[in-house]
Structure formats: structure tokens, C-alpha cells
Design an enzyme around this catalytic site. Structure first.
Site, PDB file in Angstrom:
ATOM      1  N   ALA A 130       0.806  -1.221   0.000  1.00  0.00           N
ATOM      2  CA  ALA A 130       0.000   0.000   0.000  1.00  0.00           C
ATOM      3  C   ALA A 130       0.837   1.268   0.000  1.00  0.00           C
ATOM      4  O   ALA A 130       0.309   2.349  -0.268  1.00  0.00           O
ATOM      5  CB  ALA A 130      -0.935  -0.003   1.199  1.00  0.00           C
ATOM      6  N   GLY A 183      -4.610  -4.969   6.952  1.00  0.00           N
ATOM      7  CA  GLY A 183      -4.228  -4.058   5.886  1.00  0.00           C
ATOM      8  C   GLY A 183      -4.434  -2.628   6.236  1.00  0.00           C
ATOM      9  O   GLY A 183      -4.626  -2.377   7.372  1.00  0.00           O
ATOM     10  N   SER A 184      -4.489  -1.571   5.285  1.00  0.00           N
ATOM     11  CA  SER A 184      -3.168  -1.092   5.106  1.00  0.00           C
ATOM     12  C   SER A 184      -3.072   0.361   4.659  1.00  0.00           C
ATOM     13  O   SER A 184      -2.044   0.886   4.879  1.00  0.00           O
ATOM     14  CB  SER A 184      -2.433  -2.029   4.223  1.00  0.00           C
ATOM     15  OG  SER A 184      -2.513  -1.758   2.920  1.00  0.00           O
ATOM     16  N   ARG A 185      -4.110   1.019   4.152  1.00  0.00           N
ATOM     17  CA  ARG A 185      -4.013   2.454   3.868  1.00  0.00           C
ATOM     18  C   ARG A 185      -5.392   3.084   3.845  1.00  0.00           C
ATOM     19  O   ARG A 185      -6.364   2.451   3.411  1.00  0.00           O
ATOM     20  CB  ARG A 185      -3.330   2.694   2.514  1.00  0.00           C
ATOM     21  CG  ARG A 185      -2.840   4.135   2.350  1.00  0.00           C
ATOM     22  CD  ARG A 185      -2.129   4.318   1.034  1.00  0.00           C
ATOM     23  NE  ARG A 185      -2.880   5.147   0.115  1.00  0.00           N
ATOM     24  CZ  ARG A 185      -2.667   5.208  -1.197  1.00  0.00           C
ATOM     25  NH1 ARG A 185      -1.747   4.459  -1.745  1.00  0.00           N
ATOM     26  NH2 ARG A 185      -3.385   6.001  -1.954  1.00  0.00           N
TER      27      ARG A 185
END
Length: 217
Positions: A130, A183-185
Site C-alpha cells: 500500500a 491491511g493497510s491504507r
């Protein structure tokens, strides 16, 4: 002489309110942790080391999906995620602020500001790191709140984005809007009235979802 004796149980037994509360976790977390917890029971007899491994896996799952309380400030646009600011850039007449969530960060995402959810759109895609430029092709969920947008982006390990909101929901600053399992962004696209001069964070800075002001007019 008559002696009387009375035991004050409050000095011996802690009250329910004094007991440590069970830590809050994201929705669906106990379902994920249930499998290794169930497996650990028979493995305690067959293979204690494997049972310990299952208990450790369950503990890590609960810890990863922890959902601590947050205290939103009275004004300003707040970070949608815990982590480090990975990008601050202009896109046309809007400013985007991206926050990269490391594996040790809280992964419950929060509303940057008050608003009404106008649309929640899922876009399938890849699962690339990401923090890389190629992550623009990753799976994502875009939460459109009219004046601003939040985009939850899966990463190399993440395989499921869990939005909590739907069209028509009313949000306050700091409300929970979803989480990304492993996860991640998370990006926030600021209202068009905001400029780069209104950004209050810099790339590389650590922020906390629902508390750190990332922009204020």
C-alpha cells in the site's frame, strides 16, 4: 462478653466495576479468533506446543483488531486511520492525505468530519504494497460523504475491507466507518475549500484516527 464479627466482602472481593473490561475489538473479530481457540482445546491433549500456537494466533488476531476509544477534537478534519502520513498531494482542485497503517497500528477507521454518507463503492483490484505507487490499482472501498471522501485501500497482506456505513448514514467527526483486516491504507480527499496551506501534518508524521487534526481552515 459477647464478641461480634462482620466481614466486609468489599475488601475481599473486587466489585464488577473494578474488574478490567474486555478490550473492544472490531466487528467479526471473535469469529476469526474462534477457530484457533476451538482447536486449542483438543490440541492441549494431543500436542501442547500446537495448542499454545493456536492460543497465540487467537491473541494476535484480537490484538490486531483492537478498537480503543478515541476523543475527537471539536473542529478540524481528523485522520481516518492510525499510522504515518504517506502522501500529501493536490489532485485537481482537491487535496489528498494518505495514511499508511503498519501491522502494529490500530486498523479501525474513523470519519474525518461530520457528514452524510452519499455512496459506498467497492472496487476490486490487486493486493500490492500500500505504500507503493502501484497501490493505486489495489482493491478499495470509497466512502463518499459529499464534501469529503474516505478511501480504504487493501495492501499486500489485506484481503478484506469491512465498511460499517451505507448510503444515508449520518456521521459525526471520529465515528467508526470500517476496518481493513490485516491491511493497510486510508486516504481522505479534503473538501474543495481546503488548500495545501490548510494541511496540518507532513509526510512521515504519525497520526491517530479520530484525534489528530490533519487539516483545518
Amino acid at each position: 462478653m459477647t464478641l461480634s464479627f462482620r466481614m466486609d466482602l468489599s475488601t475481599v472481593t473486587p466489585s464488577l466495576t473494578s474488574l478490567a473490561p474486555i478490550p473492544a475489538v472490531a466487528p467479526g473479530t471473535w469469529r476469526l479468533a474462534r477457530v484457533p481457540l476451538i482447536l486449542a482445546v483438543p490440541l492441549l491433549v494431543v500436542s501442547p506446543p500446537l495448542a499454545i500456537g493456536c492460543l497465540l494466533a487467537a491473541a494476535i488476531t484480537l490484538w490486531f483488531h483492537r478498537d480503543p476509544r478515541r476523543s475527537p477534537p471539536p473542529s478540524g478534519v481528523v485522520a481516518p486511520a492510525d499510522g504515518r502520513v504517506s502522501a500529501v498531494r493536490r489532485e485537481g482542485d482537491r487535496v489528498r492525505i494518505a495514511v499508511f497503517m503498519n501491522v502494529t497500528d490500530v486498523h479501525v477507521n474513523r470519519a474525518p468530519d461530520a457528514g452524510t454518507v452519499e455512496a459506498v463503492e467497492h472496487t476490486p483490484g490487486k493486493h500490492l504494497p500500500a505504500f507503493s505507487k502501484e497501490s493505486e490499482r489495489n482493491e478499495r472501498v470509497r466512502i463518499d460523504c459529499g464534501a469529503y471522501e474516505v478511501t480504504l485501500i487493501a495492501g499486500a497482506v489485506a484481503r478484506r475491507i469491512h465498511p460499517y456505513v451505507e448510503s444515508g448514514d449520518e456521521l459525526d467527526r471520529g465515528d467508526r466507518i470500517g476496518h481493513i483486516s490485516f491491511g493497510s491504507r486510508a486516504d481522505v480527499l479534503l473538501p474543495s475549500s481546503y488548500d495545501l496551506d490548510d494541511v496540518r501534518v507532513r509526510e512521515g508524521q504519525r497520526v491517530h484516527a479520530g484525534e489528530t487534526v490533519v487539516a483545518s481552515a
